[in-house]
Design a protein around this motif. Structure first.
Motif, PDB file in Angstrom:
ATOM      1  N   ALA A  87      -6.043 -23.936 -15.949  1.00  0.00           N
ATOM      2  CA  ALA A  87      -4.808 -23.370 -15.408  1.00  0.00           C
ATOM      3  C   ALA A  87      -4.999 -22.881 -13.977  1.00  0.00           C
ATOM      4  CB  ALA A  87      -4.330 -22.223 -16.295  1.00  0.00           C
ATOM      5  N   LYS A  88      -6.210 -22.434 -13.653  1.00  0.00           N
ATOM      6  CA  LYS A  88      -6.472 -21.904 -12.316  1.00  0.00           C
ATOM      7  C   LYS A  88      -7.350 -22.824 -11.474  1.00  0.00           C
ATOM      8  CE  LYS A  88      -6.026 -17.018 -13.573  1.00  0.00           C
ATOM      9  NZ  LYS A  88      -6.714 -15.696 -13.564  1.00  0.00           N
ATOM     10  N   SER A  89      -7.884 -23.859 -12.090  1.00  0.00           N
ATOM     11  CA  SER A  89      -8.806 -24.727 -11.379  1.00  0.00           C
ATOM     12  C   SER A  89      -8.096 -25.570 -10.332  1.00  0.00           C
ATOM     13  CB  SER A  89      -9.522 -25.656 -12.369  1.00  0.00           C
ATOM     14  OG  SER A  89     -10.410 -26.510 -11.699  1.00  0.00           O
ATOM     15  N   VAL A  90      -8.807 -25.850  -9.259  1.00  0.00           N
ATOM     16  CA  VAL A  90      -8.322 -26.762  -8.216  1.00  0.00           C
ATOM     17  C   VAL A  90      -9.208 -27.996  -8.232  1.00  0.00           C
ATOM     18  CG1 VAL A  90      -7.948 -27.096  -5.744  1.00  0.00           C
ATOM     19  CG2 VAL A  90      -7.458 -24.872  -6.796  1.00  0.00           C
ATOM     20  N   ALA A  91      -8.590 -29.159  -8.335  1.00  0.00           N
ATOM     21  CA  ALA A  91      -9.339 -30.408  -8.302  1.00  0.00           C
ATOM     22  C   ALA A  91      -9.545 -30.819  -6.847  1.00  0.00           C
ATOM     23  CB  ALA A  91      -8.596 -31.498  -9.053  1.00  0.00           C
ATOM     24  N   VAL A  92     -10.802 -31.089  -6.487  1.00  0.00           N
ATOM     25  CA  VAL A  92     -11.149 -31.529  -5.131  1.00  0.00           C
ATOM     26  C   VAL A  92     -11.755 -32.918  -5.239  1.00  0.00           C
ATOM     27  CG1 VAL A  92     -12.495 -31.067  -3.064  1.00  0.00           C
ATOM     28  CG2 VAL A  92     -11.540 -29.149  -4.374  1.00  0.00           C
ATOM     29  N   ILE A  93     -11.096 -33.884  -4.626  1.00  0.00           N
ATOM     30  CA  ILE A  93     -11.520 -35.281  -4.718  1.00  0.00           C
ATOM     31  C   ILE A  93     -11.953 -35.746  -3.340  1.00  0.00           C
ATOM     32  CG2 ILE A  93     -10.812 -37.626  -5.306  1.00  0.00           C
ATOM     33  CD1 ILE A  93      -8.614 -36.287  -7.071  1.00  0.00           C
ATOM     34  N   SER A  94     -13.160 -36.263  -3.247  1.00  0.00           N
ATOM     35  CA  SER A  94     -13.706 -36.737  -1.972  1.00  0.00           C
ATOM     36  C   SER A  94     -13.822 -38.254  -2.004  1.00  0.00           C
ATOM     37  CB  SER A  94     -15.080 -36.103  -1.722  1.00  0.00           C
ATOM     38  OG  SER A  94     -15.636 -36.579  -0.519  1.00  0.00           O
ATOM     39  N   LEU A  95     -13.220 -38.920  -1.008  1.00  0.00           N
ATOM     40  CA  LEU A  95     -13.182 -40.377  -0.948  1.00  0.00           C
ATOM     41  C   LEU A  95     -13.719 -40.867   0.393  1.00  0.00           C
ATOM     42  CD1 LEU A  95      -9.569 -40.924  -2.353  1.00  0.00           C
ATOM     43  CD2 LEU A  95     -11.722 -40.957  -3.644  1.00  0.00           C
ATOM     44  N   PRO A  96     -14.214 -42.103   0.451  1.00  0.00           N
ATOM     45  CA  PRO A  96     -14.651 -42.656   1.733  1.00  0.00           C
ATOM     46  C   PRO A  96     -13.486 -42.748   2.718  1.00  0.00           C
ATOM     47  CG  PRO A  96     -15.379 -44.033  -0.100  1.00  0.00           C
ATOM     48  CD  PRO A  96     -14.408 -43.050  -0.658  1.00  0.00           C
ATOM     49  N   GLY A  97     -13.834 -42.765   4.001  1.00  0.00           N
ATOM     50  CA  GLY A  97     -12.806 -42.872   5.024  1.00  0.00           C
ATOM     51  C   GLY A  97     -12.388 -44.296   5.319  1.00  0.00           C
ATOM     52  N   CYS A 110      -2.974 -22.808  -1.651  1.00  0.00           N
ATOM     53  CA  CYS A 110      -1.598 -23.289  -1.842  1.00  0.00           C
ATOM     54  C   CYS A 110      -1.508 -24.567  -2.669  1.00  0.00           C
ATOM     55  CB  CYS A 110      -0.920 -23.504  -0.493  1.00  0.00           C
ATOM     56  SG  CYS A 110      -1.696 -24.755   0.546  1.00  0.00           S
ATOM     57  N   SER A 111      -2.631 -25.196  -2.991  1.00  0.00           N
ATOM     58  CA  SER A 111      -2.592 -26.481  -3.692  1.00  0.00           C
ATOM     59  C   SER A 111      -3.496 -26.487  -4.910  1.00  0.00           C
ATOM     60  CB  SER A 111      -3.013 -27.612  -2.744  1.00  0.00           C
ATOM     61  OG  SER A 111      -2.093 -27.754  -1.668  1.00  0.00           O
ATOM     62  N   GLN A 112      -3.070 -27.238  -5.911  1.00  0.00           N
ATOM     63  CA  GLN A 112      -3.884 -27.421  -7.108  1.00  0.00           C
ATOM     64  C   GLN A 112      -4.725 -28.698  -7.030  1.00  0.00           C
ATOM     65  OE1 GLN A 112      -0.149 -26.975  -7.755  1.00  0.00           O
ATOM     66  NE2 GLN A 112      -0.834 -24.936  -7.134  1.00  0.00           N
ATOM     67  N   LEU A 113      -4.448 -29.485  -5.993  1.00  0.00           N
ATOM     68  CA  LEU A 113      -5.179 -30.735  -5.799  1.00  0.00           C
ATOM     69  C   LEU A 113      -5.466 -30.911  -4.307  1.00  0.00           C
ATOM     70  CD1 LEU A 113      -6.192 -33.592  -6.685  1.00  0.00           C
ATOM     71  CD2 LEU A 113      -3.833 -34.378  -6.386  1.00  0.00           C
ATOM     72  N   ILE A 114      -6.720 -31.221  -3.985  1.00  0.00           N
ATOM     73  CA  ILE A 114      -7.111 -31.480  -2.599  1.00  0.00           C
ATOM     74  C   ILE A 114      -7.825 -32.824  -2.557  1.00  0.00           C
ATOM     75  CG2 ILE A 114      -8.481 -30.727  -0.616  1.00  0.00           C
ATOM     76  CD1 ILE A 114      -8.281 -27.860  -1.726  1.00  0.00           C
ATOM     77  N   VAL A 115      -7.315 -33.725  -1.725  1.00  0.00           N
ATOM     78  CA  VAL A 115      -7.952 -35.033  -1.550  1.00  0.00           C
ATOM     79  C   VAL A 115      -8.545 -35.083  -0.145  1.00  0.00           C
ATOM     80  CG1 VAL A 115      -7.676 -37.535  -1.594  1.00  0.00           C
ATOM     81  CG2 VAL A 115      -6.297 -36.103  -3.120  1.00  0.00           C
ATOM     82  N   ILE A 116      -9.842 -35.385  -0.086  1.00  0.00           N
ATOM     83  CA  ILE A 116     -10.563 -35.453   1.186  1.00  0.00           C
ATOM     84  C   ILE A 116     -10.966 -36.894   1.445  1.00  0.00           C
ATOM     85  CG2 ILE A 116     -12.582 -34.628   2.472  1.00  0.00           C
ATOM     86  CD1 ILE A 116     -12.736 -32.299   0.479  1.00  0.00           C
ATOM     87  N   THR A 117     -10.818 -37.353   2.686  1.00  0.00           N
ATOM     88  CA  THR A 117     -11.356 -38.662   3.038  1.00  0.00           C
ATOM     89  C   THR A 117     -12.245 -38.535   4.267  1.00  0.00           C
ATOM     90  OG1 THR A 117      -9.596 -39.371   4.569  1.00  0.00           O
ATOM     91  CG2 THR A 117      -9.253 -39.779   2.230  1.00  0.00           C
ATOM     92  N   GLY A 118     -13.327 -39.322   4.280  1.00  0.00           N
ATOM     93  CA  GLY A 118     -14.205 -39.361   5.444  1.00  0.00           C
ATOM     94  C   GLY A 118     -15.504 -38.624   5.241  1.00  0.00           C
ATOM     95  N   GLY A 119     -16.484 -38.997   6.058  1.00  0.00           N
ATOM     96  CA  GLY A 119     -17.760 -38.293   6.080  1.00  0.00           C
ATOM     97  C   GLY A 119     -18.706 -38.625   4.962  1.00  0.00           C
ATOM     98  N   LEU A 120     -18.542 -39.796   4.316  1.00  0.00           N
ATOM     99  CA  LEU A 120     -19.423 -40.150   3.194  1.00  0.00           C
ATOM    100  C   LEU A 120     -20.367 -41.301   3.529  1.00  0.00           C
ATOM    101  CD1 LEU A 120     -17.006 -39.934   0.116  1.00  0.00           C
ATOM    102  CD2 LEU A 120     -18.541 -38.193   1.038  1.00  0.00           C
ATOM    103  N   GLY A 121     -20.441 -41.681   4.802  1.00  0.00           N
ATOM    104  CA  GLY A 121     -21.287 -42.806   5.200  1.00  0.00           C
ATOM    105  C   GLY A 121     -22.764 -42.447   5.265  1.00  0.00           C
ATOM    106  N   PRO A 122     -23.592 -43.392   5.753  1.00  0.00           N
ATOM    107  CA  PRO A 122     -25.044 -43.209   5.761  1.00  0.00           C
ATOM    108  C   PRO A 122     -25.603 -42.599   7.042  1.00  0.00           C
ATOM    109  CG  PRO A 122     -24.535 -45.477   6.300  1.00  0.00           C
ATOM    110  CD  PRO A 122     -23.204 -44.784   6.090  1.00  0.00           C
TER     111      PRO A 122
END
Length: 426
Positions: free
Chosen positions: A153-163, A62-74
């Motif tokens: 045109a069909k790609s979905v951008a997935v961005i992963s960021l720290p929490g 349903c989305s062309q953009l997904i932003v994720i936060t969390g789970g990037l620690g050591p």
């Protein structure tokens, strides 16, 4: 122009059990909306690989953009990076720039003794299928993936960021938002917000009943009640921001006229900002004498940059001894009328005016609960006074909520009471 849909996924067991309040998704949604990207859903999932993958799959539909936060620690429970590496079919490689930044942080900024831990150095490993986003505020880099990079045109951008909120905000401001502006062409989404105080949502809605029915389908009215106030937000969108603003302006003017008796501001701002503007415009100062709110009103006011120009201080007179010895509330008043009384808050106002030498003062005293109430003065009984050297006015509140909400409600009602006093007593 079609609206670009986005989803925000926040990761962490601590979010699901309420140990940590999710402020990240609210911030991200606000920033995306400002640039014309519509957030369809905000999803919280735990530190479980299958659940994160399921959320990704569902949001991609349903989305062309997904932003994720969390789970990037050591630590071992930070599984987002290896999961995304596998999901996008890549492998982890050391990024020299990230490694250099981590070394700089630990040696020059954190100044921790001994060698850098292996688990910290491994944060320099990133998937070879992503674009690395520099995290100037921390050691975990952001990552930008494309599900189908050969077909935008069909790609979905997935961005992963720290929490970590501070790091996430830095990456959004410095890396993500500029890249999104270059990557997507979005429509203009215009919000105009007013807020009212003194009446509940149902009364305000009755005043706007006919107005709302006559709005064009593409202009929406939202009611946002909170702590004794109701925000009213008109929203529209189009290809040209100036034209959207021009179209929505007369509707916003009409809305303000319909609620003029309760209108506090025609901007999306809190009472503490409105109070500050009033005082600065008049060249006046204020102070507070707080018992039941424990300094919360002062906290709200001083959270605004530049408030030192008009806010001189507060006396947190939680104990009767402080009311008596600092604010000079009469012992007889406390013994006969009690700490929670009209007489006491009147004397608190005059006391803080003398102690702080301000033009206006605000005083509150009440019973916040869950205990401490009596038949004569049940939990939720609050007296508020606002005044100057020439005049003091009071109001009694009868609240019915838990302790924290009673404190918040008292603060907002008291600030609005002071606002009205200032407007009528220059």
């Amino acid at each position: 122009m079609a609206v670009l849909n986005a989803s925000v996924i926040t990761i962490g067991d601590e979010l699901l059990i309420g140990q940590t309040i999710d402020t990240n998704s609210a911030y991200i949604a606000q920033e995306l909306n400002k640039m014309g990207i519509w957030v369809r859903r905000r999803v919280a999932v735990g530190d479980v690989k299958e659940e994160i993958i399921q959320a990704l799959e569902e949001e991609r539909r349903c989305s062309q953009l997904i932003v994720i936060t969390g789970g990037l620690g050591p630590t071992a429970d930070d599984i987002t990076k290896p999961l995304l590496t596998e999901y996008f079919g890549g492998k982890l490689v050391v990024n020299p720039k990230v490694l250099e930044h981590i070394t700089y942080l630990f040696e020059k900024i954190y100044r921790r003794p001994g060698p850098i831990l292996e688990r910290n150095l491994k944060q320099a490993e990133v998937p070879d299928t992503c674009t690395v986003l520099h995290n100037a505020r921390g050691s975990a880099p952001g990552m930008w993936f494309e599900t189908d990079p050969g077909n935008l045109a069909k790609s979905v951008a997935v961005i992963s960021l720290p929490g970590v909120p501070h790091e996430m905000k830095g990456l959004m401001e410095e890396e993500v938002l500029p890249r999104l502006q270059g990557r997507f062409r979005t429509p203009a989404i215009v919000h105009r917000t007013a807020f009212t105080a003194g009446q509940g949502e149902s009364v305000i809605a009755e005043l706007l009943l006919d107005f709302e029915k006559k709005l064009p389908p593409h202009i929406r009215l939202a009611y946002l009640p909170n702590y004794g106030m109701v925000k009213l937000r008109l929203t529209s969108q189009g290809d040209d921001a100036a034209m959207v603003e021009q179209e929505i302006a007369p509707y916003f003017q009409q809305l303000q006229m319909l609620v003029k008796d309760y209108l506090v501001s025609n901007e999306d701002e809190g009472l503490e900002i409105v109070i500050g503007k009033l005082l600065k415009a008049r060249g006046k100062t204020m102070g507070t004498a707080e018992s039941c709110t424990g300094g919360y009103i002062a906290h709200l006011i001083t959270s605004i940059p530049g408030s030192s120009a008009y806010f001189l201080g507060a006396v947190v007179s939680y104990a009767n001894a402080v009311k008596e010895n600092v604010l000079h509330v009469k012992k007889e008043t406390l013994q006969t009328a009690g700490a929670v009384s009209e007489e006491t808050v009147r004397e608190m106002v005059q006391g803080v005016l003398d102690v702080l030498q301000t033009d206006y003062a605000l005083a509150v005293s009440g019973i916040m609960g869950p205990d401490g109430g009596t038949e004569a003065k049940p939990v939720g009984t609050v007296w508020v006074a606002a005044g100057s050297r020439e005049k003091t006015v009071t109001v009694q509140l009868h609240l019915r909520f838990d302790r924290q909400r009673n404190i918040s409600m008292t603060a907002s009602r008291a600030l609005d009471f002071l606002r009205r006093f200032i407007l009528t007593n220059n």
